[in-house]
Design a protein around this motif. Structure first.
Motif, PDB file in Angstrom:
ATOM      1  N   GLN A  16       3.788  -3.891  -7.153  1.00  0.00           N
ATOM      2  CA  GLN A  16       3.330  -3.380  -8.454  1.00  0.00           C
ATOM      3  C   GLN A  16       4.419  -2.559  -9.137  1.00  0.00           C
ATOM      4  O   GLN A  16       5.309  -2.019  -8.485  1.00  0.00           O
ATOM      5  CB  GLN A  16       2.027  -2.589  -8.310  1.00  0.00           C
ATOM      6  CG  GLN A  16       2.170  -1.244  -7.690  1.00  0.00           C
ATOM      7  CD  GLN A  16       0.837  -0.472  -7.604  1.00  0.00           C
ATOM      8  OE1 GLN A  16      -0.244  -1.041  -7.697  1.00  0.00           O
ATOM      9  NE2 GLN A  16       0.923   0.813  -7.405  1.00  0.00           N
ATOM     10  N   ASN A  24       0.349   5.285  -7.604  1.00  0.00           N
ATOM     11  CA  ASN A  24      -0.884   4.566  -7.300  1.00  0.00           C
ATOM     12  C   ASN A  24      -0.783   3.692  -6.041  1.00  0.00           C
ATOM     13  O   ASN A  24      -0.985   2.478  -6.067  1.00  0.00           O
ATOM     14  CB  ASN A  24      -1.317   3.738  -8.510  1.00  0.00           C
ATOM     15  CG  ASN A  24      -2.830   3.599  -8.527  1.00  0.00           C
ATOM     16  OD1 ASN A  24      -3.489   3.925  -7.524  1.00  0.00           O
ATOM     17  ND2 ASN A  24      -3.369   3.122  -9.624  1.00  0.00           N
ATOM     18  N   GLU A  26      -2.713   3.509  -3.563  1.00  0.00           N
ATOM     19  CA  GLU A  26      -3.950   2.879  -3.083  1.00  0.00           C
ATOM     20  C   GLU A  26      -4.206   1.527  -3.750  1.00  0.00           C
ATOM     21  O   GLU A  26      -4.671   0.597  -3.091  1.00  0.00           O
ATOM     22  CB  GLU A  26      -5.119   3.841  -3.239  1.00  0.00           C
ATOM     23  CG  GLU A  26      -4.788   5.108  -2.450  1.00  0.00           C
ATOM     24  CD  GLU A  26      -5.939   5.915  -1.941  1.00  0.00           C
ATOM     25  OE1 GLU A  26      -7.084   5.562  -2.244  1.00  0.00           O
ATOM     26  OE2 GLU A  26      -5.669   6.904  -1.236  1.00  0.00           O
ATOM     27  N   SER A  27      -3.824   1.408  -5.014  1.00  0.00           N
ATOM     28  CA  SER A  27      -4.017   0.082  -5.644  1.00  0.00           C
ATOM     29  C   SER A  27      -3.006  -0.919  -5.081  1.00  0.00           C
ATOM     30  O   SER A  27      -3.279  -2.111  -4.972  1.00  0.00           O
ATOM     31  CB  SER A  27      -3.929   0.167  -7.170  1.00  0.00           C
ATOM     32  OG  SER A  27      -2.610   0.461  -7.556  1.00  0.00           O
ATOM     33  N   LYS A  30      -4.517  -2.175  -1.853  1.00  0.00           N
ATOM     34  CA  LYS A  30      -5.834  -2.831  -1.959  1.00  0.00           C
ATOM     35  C   LYS A  30      -5.824  -4.296  -1.496  1.00  0.00           C
ATOM     36  O   LYS A  30      -6.647  -4.697  -0.683  1.00  0.00           O
ATOM     37  CB  LYS A  30      -6.359  -2.708  -3.388  1.00  0.00           C
ATOM     38  CG  LYS A  30      -7.851  -2.688  -3.452  1.00  0.00           C
ATOM     39  CD  LYS A  30      -8.314  -2.316  -4.823  1.00  0.00           C
ATOM     40  CE  LYS A  30      -9.832  -2.484  -4.844  1.00  0.00           C
ATOM     41  NZ  LYS A  30     -10.335  -2.358  -6.192  1.00  0.00           N
TER      42      LYS A  30
END
Ligand code: SF4
Ligand code: SF4
Length: 363
Positions: A16, A24, A26-27, A30
């Motif tokens: 990402q 971020n 955690e995203s 995921k």
């Protein structure tokens, strides 16, 4: 946990766009099940960072503490007990560790989060009968005693191995000056990469989260320039992750000795899935490789680049400590190198003290 093989037909690499203000994590995790997929309540989790030497994070030589902090917080959230560890270049002593932790912002971070910094300098030899170069591998106990390992490499060029990525980071499990000794034992890049893959197979991380927000290009791993790549990557497969970075930076993976060796050992996944962004989506054009990289990629002989102390040298002695060939002496408060003994391992260059060693081609 140890001795698992990396081979799998399919690997997942989560990618990402990120900045240090907006990581971020955690995203990012995921698509591969989140931290709870890797960490159980009460487990001690080693955050194996890249702490090459005592430098401020802005120099981009060490894993940025913002990344370490975000991962530590996520581990705490799922009930794990994170602790931070690595073996910087040079002697592995509590005094040196304290200096490295302090400069890289980790003492402050450990106080803020109430997490431990490793000061255990003991190690144990692990049998690895299938090793190509090492059948007994000395590994630090802080690595062996961890219930889980999350490695946190940084995207950087590397004077000897071309890039220092996920397939190289576990070299920091090897005791301090033994690392320098291995440079002496495994003189050729191929031999050194074979040793690195042996180490990776014994000290295999459960999860890798790559700090690619600001990487290092040019003359890494310690004298290159920061480069804003604005990307974070995560995977449980070190080889797949490095292959993704090669695609993103347009690097021929076979030119990276650890990836070449991984291919020889059949460790390249047949397929890599990218559930978030693909390397194409985050493609970075114009990443500057080492000045000698073209030679590595074409397989032609690398030009001889020798370490040359420059005017910044204050004769602090640290490069003398790491030189396994005893090629460096301090004369009149300046480092002096006996090139007849030098094997071009560049350990002295990595020490980075005062940025006082350049790599130069001698004609
Ligand atoms: S080259 Fe660097 S590490 Fe070596 S003595 Fe000089 S300042 Fe110290
Ligand atoms: S002087 Fe040569 S052999 Fe010694 S650490 Fe530096 S590069 Fe390696």
């Amino acid at each position: 946990m140890m001795n698992q093989f990396l081979h799998s037909n399919t690997a997942i690499v989560s990618i990402q766009k990120s900045t240090y203000d907006n990581l971020n994590i955690e995203s990012l995790l995921k698509p591969i099940g989140g931290f709870k997929n890797y960490i159980s309540k009460g487990e001690r989790v080693l955050l194996k960072t890249n702490l090459l030497n005592a430098t401020e994070p802005e120099k981009c030589i060490v894993t940025n503490p913002v990344v370490i902090s975000a991962v530590a917080k996520s581990v705490l959230k799922v009930g794990g007990i994170p602790f931070i560890g690595d073996s910087p270049s040079g002697q592995f002593t509590k005094r040196r560790l304290k200096r490295v932790y302090k400069k890289s912002g980790l003492i402050k971070l450990s106080k803020q989060l109430g997490i431990e910094l490793n000061y255990d300098t003991s190690s144990k030899k692990i049998d690895f009968p299938n090793g190509k170069r090492l059948q007994k591998i000395p590994i630090y106990n802080f690595v062996l005693n961890a219930d889980k390992i999350i490695s946190l490499p940084k995207i950087k060029t590397h004077s000897f191995m071309m890039m220092t990525l996920a397939t190289k980071i576990m070299f920091g499990s090897i005791p301090g000056l033994t690392k320098a000794k291995y440079h002496s034992m495994f003189l050729r890049r191929k031999e050194f990469a074979e040793m690195l893959i042996d180490v990776l197979l014994v000290a295999k991380p459960n999860l890798i989260i790559m700090d690619g927000v600001v990487g290092m290009q040019g003359e890494g791993p310690s004298s290159g320039d920061p480069v804003e790549l604005e990307v974070m990557l995560a995977s449980e497969n070190s080889v797949a992750l490095d292959l993704a970075i090669c695609k993103m930076l347009d690097i021929e993976p076979i030119g990276i000795p650890t990836l070449k060796e991984a291919k020889i050992r059949n460790l390249w996944p047949l397929q890599i899935d990218y559930p978030l962004l693909s390397p194409k989506d985050v493609k970075y054009t114009g990443f500057i490789l080492l000045s000698s990289a073209g030679y590595l990629l074409t397989g032609k002989k690398t030009p001889d680049r020798f370490p040359c102390p420059n005017v910044k040298c204050i004769g602090c002695d640290q490069c003398v400590e790491v030189c396994s060939r005893k090629a460096i002496k301090i004369v009149d408060k300046k480092a002096k190198i006996d090139y007849s003994k030098c094997i071009k391992c560049y350990c002295c260059h990595e020490v980075y003290t005062y940025n006082a060693i350049d790599l130069e081609t001698m004609i």
